[in-house]
Design a protein around this motif. Structure first.
Motif, PDB file in Angstrom:
ATOM      1  N   LYS A 220       0.866  -1.271   0.057  1.00  0.00           N
ATOM      2  CA  LYS A 220       0.001  -0.161   0.012  1.00  0.00           C
ATOM      3  C   LYS A 220       0.883   1.252   0.107  1.00  0.00           C
ATOM      4  O   LYS A 220       0.230   2.167  -0.063  1.00  0.00           O
ATOM      5  CB  LYS A 220      -0.958   0.042   1.230  1.00  0.00           C
ATOM      6  CG  LYS A 220      -1.998  -0.785   0.954  1.00  0.00           C
ATOM      7  CD  LYS A 220      -3.168  -0.566   2.367  1.00  0.00           C
ATOM      8  CE  LYS A 220      -4.191  -1.627   2.178  1.00  0.00           C
ATOM      9  NZ  LYS A 220      -5.147  -1.232   3.224  1.00  0.00           N
ATOM     10  N   LYS A 221       2.231   0.954   0.247  1.00  0.00           N
ATOM     11  CA  LYS A 221       3.005   2.374   0.305  1.00  0.00           C
ATOM     12  C   LYS A 221       4.208   1.835  -0.425  1.00  0.00           C
ATOM     13  O   LYS A 221       4.607   1.021  -0.876  1.00  0.00           O
ATOM     14  CB  LYS A 221       3.594   2.445   1.886  1.00  0.00           C
ATOM     15  CG  LYS A 221       2.503   2.364   2.925  1.00  0.00           C
ATOM     16  CD  LYS A 221       1.718   3.909   2.632  1.00  0.00           C
ATOM     17  CE  LYS A 221       0.726   4.029   3.899  1.00  0.00           C
ATOM     18  NZ  LYS A 221       0.087   5.246   3.580  1.00  0.00           N
ATOM     19  N   ARG A 229       2.745  -2.120   4.990  1.00  0.00           N
ATOM     20  CA  ARG A 229       0.987  -2.329   4.770  1.00  0.00           C
ATOM     21  C   ARG A 229       0.807  -3.241   3.455  1.00  0.00           C
ATOM     22  O   ARG A 229       1.093  -2.847   2.380  1.00  0.00           O
ATOM     23  CB  ARG A 229       0.503  -1.028   4.475  1.00  0.00           C
ATOM     24  CG  ARG A 229       0.431  -0.124   5.618  1.00  0.00           C
ATOM     25  CD  ARG A 229      -0.390  -0.796   6.892  1.00  0.00           C
ATOM     26  NE  ARG A 229      -0.345   0.266   7.883  1.00  0.00           N
ATOM     27  CZ  ARG A 229       0.631   0.156   8.918  1.00  0.00           C
ATOM     28  NH1 ARG A 229       1.429  -0.596   8.912  1.00  0.00           N
ATOM     29  NH2 ARG A 229       0.394   1.189   9.894  1.00  0.00           N
ATOM     30  N   THR A 231      -1.284  -5.398   0.517  1.00  0.00           N
ATOM     31  CA  THR A 231      -2.452  -5.458  -0.352  1.00  0.00           C
ATOM     32  C   THR A 231      -2.344  -6.521  -1.294  1.00  0.00           C
ATOM     33  O   THR A 231      -1.555  -7.119  -1.552  1.00  0.00           O
ATOM     34  CB  THR A 231      -2.708  -3.947  -0.651  1.00  0.00           C
ATOM     35  OG1 THR A 231      -4.101  -3.847  -1.177  1.00  0.00           O
ATOM     36  CG2 THR A 231      -1.603  -3.504  -1.890  1.00  0.00           C
ATOM     37  N   GLY A 236      -1.317  -2.800  -5.720  1.00  0.00           N
ATOM     38  CA  GLY A 236      -0.619  -1.620  -4.869  1.00  0.00           C
ATOM     39  C   GLY A 236       0.627  -1.229  -5.566  1.00  0.00           C
ATOM     40  O   GLY A 236       0.386  -0.966  -6.829  1.00  0.00           O
TER      41      GLY A 236
END
Length: 283
Positions: A220-221, A229, A231, A236
């Motif tokens: 996610k980052k 994080r 996903t 992502g």
């Protein structure tokens, strides 16, 4: 079956994970062998160990890896937390060895403000103590590359190499490569050239032979965020290209690749993510 799998629930007993993994066509899997949010646990029952081995034989799902409790911090400068972590990790390794599990994935630990060198030294000392207490165990310790949040160590290949070099028994340690963590830690591998450069760096620091398992997670980052994080695959900042490169890399054909992506109780998300990965495999 192939080498793709996911983290499976052990609700009802560790043997139950095989039924769940088989139901979504996993070729490998990861489990917790105990409640990951508690320090103490009951010993595995002899009958459940036997059922586990029966299901392993019946399904052919292998290898299986375990993930250590998130409470464990071998890098802690606190003697109380460090001692509890050493004791808990010894139990993790013993339980996994009873189940003939390939390795226990372990986040190296956080220095909690004591500094990198002190943290690495503390982690190595903890692993030495556990390994000395389990001399006949065949299950490996699998140090996982981390995203590097806060004071967590293991987000650089060189940090992992330093920890292993300090061990009395370095042969008992392998590496778990998490795709989300690697991107967050600052490793760029989203195109073919950068991908090859990253693995050259890994090989120089650790040796490709020490790599034993992958966690396949999108992030996610973005690159270098130092934030962990996960996903779904392709949703992502990693996208699909690095997964395609990994899945078709001849060097990693025999290594288990395991999802830790978000999922609901019915495992539909695992099914979706496994399908996306399998579509990337060049036949």
């Amino acid at each position: 079956m192939d080498r793709l799998g996911a983290h499976m629930s052990v609700a009802g007993g560790v043997s139950k994970a095989f039924e769940r993994a088989q139901s979504i066509d996993c070729g490998t899997m990861q489990i917790f062998t105990r409640n990951q949010n508690q320090w103490k646990c009951k010993p595995l029952e002899t009958t459940e160990i036997a059922r586990y081995h029966e299901w392993a034989q019946r399904t052919g799902i292998a290898p299986v890896v375990a993930h250590a409790s998130y409470l464990i911090n071998l890098g802690s400068p606190s003697d109380e937390l460090w001692d509890k972590s050493v004791e808990a990790y010894q139990v993790e390794l013993e339980r996994a060895d009873q189940l003939s599990i390939l390795g226990v994935v372990l986040h190296p630990g956080s220095s909690m403000g004591a500094g990198e060198e002190a943290g690495k030294r503390r982690i190595a000392q903890g692993l030495d103590r556990v390994h000395a207490a389990t001399p006949t165990a065949e299950t490996l310790t699998l140090l996982e590359i981390t995203a590097g949040q806060g004071d967590h160590l293991g987000f650089r290949f060189e940090q992992l190499a330093d920890i292993i070099a300090a061990l009395d028994a370095p042969g008992r340690v392998g590496i778990c490569f998490d795709t989300c963590h690697a991107l967050a830690a600052g490793y760029e591998f989203r195109n073919a050239d950068d991908y090859q450069r990253m693995w050259d760096t890994f090989d120089k620091a650790l040796g490709l032979e020490r790599l034993k398992v992958f966690h396949l997670n999108d992030s996610k980052k973005d690159l270098g965020s130092r934030v962990d994080r996960h996903t779904h695959i392709g949703e992502g900042f990693l996208g699909l290209t690095p997964f395609r490169l990994l899945l078709n890399d001849a060097r990693f054909q025999a290594l288990p690749m395991i999802l830790e992506t978000p999922k609901e109780e019915d495992m539909a998300d695992d099914v979706m993510n496994l399908a996306r990965l399998r579509e990337l495999i060049e036949r």
